[in-house]
Design an enzyme around this catalytic site. Structure first.
Site, PDB file in Angstrom:
ATOM      1  N   ALA A 192       0.798  -1.222   0.000  1.00 14.80           N
ATOM      2  CA  ALA A 192       0.000   0.000   0.000  1.00 14.80           C
ATOM      3  C   ALA A 192       0.833   1.275   0.000  1.00 14.80           C
ATOM      4  O   ALA A 192       0.491   2.250  -0.666  1.00 14.80           O
ATOM      5  CB  ALA A 192      -0.923  -0.013   1.222  1.00 14.80           C
ATOM      6  N   ARG A 193       1.936   1.288   0.737  1.00 13.23           N
ATOM      7  CA  ARG A 193       2.664   2.547   0.925  1.00 13.23           C
ATOM      8  C   ARG A 193       3.535   2.912  -0.269  1.00 13.23           C
ATOM      9  O   ARG A 193       4.146   3.974  -0.285  1.00 13.23           O
ATOM     10  CB  ARG A 193       3.522   2.458   2.183  1.00 13.23           C
ATOM     11  CG  ARG A 193       4.584   1.369   2.156  1.00 13.23           C
ATOM     12  CD  ARG A 193       5.171   1.179   3.554  1.00 13.23           C
ATOM     13  NE  ARG A 193       6.161   0.113   3.610  1.00 13.23           N
ATOM     14  CZ  ARG A 193       6.731  -0.299   4.740  1.00 13.23           C
ATOM     15  NH1 ARG A 193       6.403   0.256   5.887  1.00 13.23           N
ATOM     16  NH2 ARG A 193       7.623  -1.268   4.733  1.00 13.23           N
ATOM     17  N   GLU A 194       3.603   2.031  -1.265  1.00 14.18           N
ATOM     18  CA  GLU A 194       4.480   2.278  -2.416  1.00 14.18           C
ATOM     19  C   GLU A 194       3.703   3.057  -3.481  1.00 14.18           C
ATOM     20  O   GLU A 194       3.371   2.547  -4.546  1.00 14.18           O
ATOM     21  CB  GLU A 194       5.017   0.930  -2.921  1.00 14.18           C
ATOM     22  CG  GLU A 194       5.841   0.226  -1.839  1.00 14.18           C
ATOM     23  CD  GLU A 194       6.067  -1.263  -2.083  1.00 14.18           C
ATOM     24  OE1 GLU A 194       5.774  -1.743  -3.189  1.00 14.18           O
ATOM     25  OE2 GLU A 194       6.533  -1.940  -1.146  1.00 14.18           O
ATOM     26  N   ARG A 249       1.422  -1.168   4.756  1.00 14.63           N
ATOM     27  CA  ARG A 249       1.997  -2.001   3.693  1.00 14.63           C
ATOM     28  C   ARG A 249       1.035  -3.093   3.208  1.00 14.63           C
ATOM     29  O   ARG A 249       0.901  -3.347   2.014  1.00 14.63           O
ATOM     30  CB  ARG A 249       3.280  -2.657   4.232  1.00 14.63           C
ATOM     31  CG  ARG A 249       3.847  -3.793   3.397  1.00 14.63           C
ATOM     32  CD  ARG A 249       5.061  -4.374   4.118  1.00 14.63           C
ATOM     33  NE  ARG A 249       5.449  -5.677   3.597  1.00 14.63           N
ATOM     34  CZ  ARG A 249       6.371  -5.863   2.663  1.00 14.63           C
ATOM     35  NH1 ARG A 249       6.974  -4.835   2.117  1.00 14.63           N
ATOM     36  NH2 ARG A 249       6.683  -7.075   2.269  1.00 14.63           N
ATOM     37  N   ASN A 265       2.185  -9.982  -1.158  1.00 16.81           N
ATOM     38  CA  ASN A 265       3.309 -10.559  -1.901  1.00 16.81           C
ATOM     39  C   ASN A 265       4.050 -11.626  -1.101  1.00 16.81           C
ATOM     40  O   ASN A 265       5.222 -11.914  -1.360  1.00 16.81           O
ATOM     41  CB  ASN A 265       4.273  -9.466  -2.371  1.00 16.81           C
ATOM     42  CG  ASN A 265       5.031  -9.897  -3.618  1.00 16.81           C
ATOM     43  OD1 ASN A 265       4.509 -10.663  -4.437  1.00 16.81           O
ATOM     44  ND2 ASN A 265       6.267  -9.428  -3.755  1.00 16.81           N
ATOM     45  N   ARG A 266       3.367 -12.219  -0.126  1.00 19.76           N
ATOM     46  CA  ARG A 266       3.805 -13.460   0.520  1.00 19.76           C
ATOM     47  C   ARG A 266       2.670 -14.484   0.517  1.00 19.76           C
ATOM     48  O   ARG A 266       2.777 -15.523   1.137  1.00 19.76           O
ATOM     49  CB  ARG A 266       4.226 -13.204   1.978  1.00 19.76           C
ATOM     50  CG  ARG A 266       5.396 -12.262   2.153  1.00 19.76           C
ATOM     51  CD  ARG A 266       6.679 -12.822   1.568  1.00 19.76           C
ATOM     52  NE  ARG A 266       7.806 -11.928   1.827  1.00 19.76           N
ATOM     53  CZ  ARG A 266       8.058 -10.807   1.158  1.00 19.76           C
ATOM     54  NH1 ARG A 266       7.265 -10.447   0.148  1.00 19.76           N
ATOM     55  NH2 ARG A 266       9.092 -10.053   1.463  1.00 19.76           N
ATOM     56  N   TYR A 319      11.037   0.656  -2.736  1.00 14.71           N
ATOM     57  CA  TYR A 319      12.006   1.413  -3.483  1.00 14.71           C
ATOM     58  C   TYR A 319      13.313   0.647  -3.510  1.00 14.71           C
ATOM     59  O   TYR A 319      13.417  -0.376  -2.836  1.00 14.71           O
ATOM     60  CB  TYR A 319      12.237   2.797  -2.813  1.00 14.71           C
ATOM     61  CG  TYR A 319      12.667   2.750  -1.355  1.00 14.71           C
ATOM     62  CD1 TYR A 319      14.018   2.798  -1.001  1.00 14.71           C
ATOM     63  CD2 TYR A 319      11.725   2.633  -0.331  1.00 14.71           C
ATOM     64  CE1 TYR A 319      14.412   2.768   0.330  1.00 14.71           C
ATOM     65  CE2 TYR A 319      12.122   2.590   1.000  1.00 14.71           C
ATOM     66  CZ  TYR A 319      13.457   2.657   1.324  1.00 14.71           C
ATOM     67  OH  TYR A 319      13.848   2.604   2.639  1.00 14.71           O
ATOM     68  N   GLU A 390      11.786  -2.628  -8.660  1.00 13.48           N
ATOM     69  CA  GLU A 390      11.750  -1.725  -7.510  1.00 13.48           C
ATOM     70  C   GLU A 390      12.084  -0.333  -8.035  1.00 13.48           C
ATOM     71  O   GLU A 390      13.185  -0.093  -8.520  1.00 13.48           O
ATOM     72  CB  GLU A 390      12.778  -2.151  -6.452  1.00 13.48           C
ATOM     73  CG  GLU A 390      12.523  -3.528  -5.851  1.00 13.48           C
ATOM     74  CD  GLU A 390      11.518  -3.495  -4.707  1.00 13.48           C
ATOM     75  OE1 GLU A 390      11.053  -2.392  -4.344  1.00 13.48           O
ATOM     76  OE2 GLU A 390      11.202  -4.583  -4.184  1.00 13.48           O
TER      77      GLU A 390
HETATM   78 ZN   LIG Z   1       6.671  -3.822  -2.277  1.00 11.74          ZN
END
Ligand SMILES: [Zn+2]
Length: 527
Positions: A192-194, A249, A265-266, A319, A390
């Site tokens: 979420a935070r990306e 996240r 993503n896990r 990042y 990334e």
């Molecule tokens: Zn990520």
């Protein structure tokens, strides 16, 4: 030291941010008593918080430093660092007391968050001058589809836990093959935070559509390759990151006991539960109670399974400026190592060519193990050539990348995707096995539609022969014509030839060509 170990040692120097994290408890939701009605959460402020990068000399130093952490930004505790985390600015002198090597990345977090949400300056014509909310992203995607109705289509393929649409924009030209063309899948914002990982997919959608009418190179790519883009894989988390906790996240699963969120993503099934994921529901890398327990991952899985045209996939994160290829979870080389590494290097070179930014290429595992990732699933289960990018930066702003960096980050990654798409848009020759005294079929894909295709063979090997009538340089020596066919509207052609008797074990090189267009060379041996 073998090459694998060298690569591992190299990885220890990097800032591994997006994909892994230990059981830290920092994922605990401070708003756990609130209802799940979107927008009902008070905004958490980060006044007086800083972000540092540390390089521990030993485990004791690492633990002492992490005791000061209020939010881990690195995804794994590489024992020697670098490890990025947020802490109270008043705790900075304690790092000196610990004696750890450290560097200040962000002195004051809140002003950077304010800058990311700032709407005081009108965006003008540039949609990419400001970060956008989920509602704005969804509305703009609809507008783009309305602006390019023959090329673009919105597909709502599922619903998030809190009832938001999981949607993709599919770009495809039905007049030039459409369904039959290979597809590249892009998805952003599993985490979420990306926020930059939402803007980049939107820019790619917009510029493939807008470029169709203005840029012959883009027109050619759209005619030959489909693009399927999911801008926001985790809409609930993304909305929560805007409305309440900027550093959120995971998704917004209520795990019980005041804990929220599964790391999407896990949560994919390939290598699910392995090293580089957590069974602790408070962890930032909590894998969930079972593979595909979350609607956001299971819906995307089903969407991918429903579309066999997908040949390549990029999962977009931030990042660290990296292009990663499988595997994430295991140390073994992937079966397609040369291809994956080669395509990664093409993308990194494309990125570099735009604003001279370096994105390092490596296998995901060599950065840090991560189990249950989308990349390992699309590659390991579906055989899709898969990557994780990334985005910017390397840590000076981290997730709080200033708005004036949105556009350049978008531009360089658009170049990466055009470079990848170009590789799937080339004239491609497949040759069936050759048996002496029997016919064999050669199939040509991605030809210029309705134009003649010629297939040549050589018994002497590779070379360089200019053919004036086609204005091409063939890559075989002493070429002889096998046959020709007119490509259909989908760019497909087929040539059948008879393999002479008494030719077993002879080596034959084949290549297809059109006007100003040559295929790969196929080397085969008569059975
Ligand atoms: Zn990520």
């Amino acid at each position: 030291m073998n090459s694998r170990r060298r690569r591992c040692a190299f990885a220890l120097l990097s800032a591994a941010v997006c994909l892994l994290a230990p059981m830290t408890g920092f994922g605990q939701d401070t708003q756990s008593g609130d209802s799940l009605v979107p927008g009902s959460h008070p905004e958490v402020r980060y006044d007086g918080k800083s972000v540092v990068r540390v390089w521990p000399a030993n485990e004791k130093q690492m633990n002492q430093a992490l005791a000061l952490s209020e939010n881990l930004w690195s995804e794994r505790l590489i024992p020697t660092g670098p490890i990025d985390f947020m802490l109270d600015a008043e705790s900075l002198p304690l790092l000196e007391d610990i004696g750890i090597r450290w560097q200040l990345l962000i002195e004051d977090v809140q002003p950077l968050i304010d800058a990311q949400k700032d709407r005081s300056v009108p965006q003008g014509d540039d949609w990419y001058s400001q970060y956008k909310t989920f509602a704005e992203v969804s509305a703009y995607a609809d507008q783009l589809v309305a602006d390019y109705p023959t090329l673009a289509q919105r597909i709502d393929f599922g619903t998030s836990l809190e009832g938001r649409s999981l949607f993709a924009i599919r770009i495809s030209n039905p007049a030039t093959g459409g369904e039959g063309n290979p597809s590249i899948l892009l998805n952003g914002c599993q985490h979420a935070r990306e926020w930059i990982a939402v803007m980049v997919p939107m820019y790619i959608i917009e510029n493939f559509l807008a470029g169709y009418d203005t840029n012959p190179d883009i027109e050619r790519l759209v005619n030959r390759v489909n693009l399927i883009v999911v801008p926001v894989t985790n809409p609930d988390g993304y909305v929560y990151s805007w409305d309440s906790q900027r550093m959120w996240r995971k998704n917004r699963r209520n795990n019980g006991g005041g804990s929220y969120g599964v790391d999407l993503n896990r949560n994919w099934s390939k290598f699910w539960g392995g090293n580089g994921s957590s069974g602790n529901r408070n962890s930032e890398t909590y894998r969930g109670p079972s593979a595909f327990s979350e609607p956001e991952t299971s819906a995307l899985r089903d969407f991918i399974l429903s579309d066999p045209s997908i040949v390549s996939h990029i999962d977009i994160h931030s990042y660290s400026q990296l292009v990663l290829y499988p595997w994430d979870a295991i140390a073994s080389d992937p079966p397609d190592l040369a291809t994956l590494d080669g395509l990664s290097r093409i993308m990194a070179a494309q990125i570099k060519s735009v604003h001279n930014e370096t994105y390092r290429v490596m296998m995901g595992y060599d950065l840090y193990p991560a189990a249950g990732t989308a990349m390992d699933w699309t590659y390991g289960v579906e055989g899709i050539l898969s990557f994780t990018i990334e985005l910017r930066d390397k840590g000076w702003y981290g997730f709080l990348l200033p708005p004036d960096k949105i556009l350049p980050t978008c531009e360089e990654n658009f170049a990466a995707v055009t470079g990848l798409a170009d590789q799937f848009s080339q004239l491609t020759l497949d040759v069936d096995p050759l048996f002496a005294g029997q016919p064999t079929t050669m199939r040509i894909y991605q030809a210029d539609p309705n134009e003649m295709v010629y297939v040549v063979y050589s018994l002497t090997g590779e070379g360089s022969v200019y053919v004036p009538v086609l204005d091409v340089v063939l890559d075989v020596s002493s070429p002889k014509l096998v046959g020709s066919d007119q490509a259909d509207a989908n760019g497909y052609a087929e040539v059948t030839a008879f393999v002479p008797n008494n030719t077993p074990l002879i080596l034959v090189w084949f290549q297809a060509a059109q006007y100003q267009n040559v295929s790969n060379v196929v080397l085969t041996q008569v059975n």
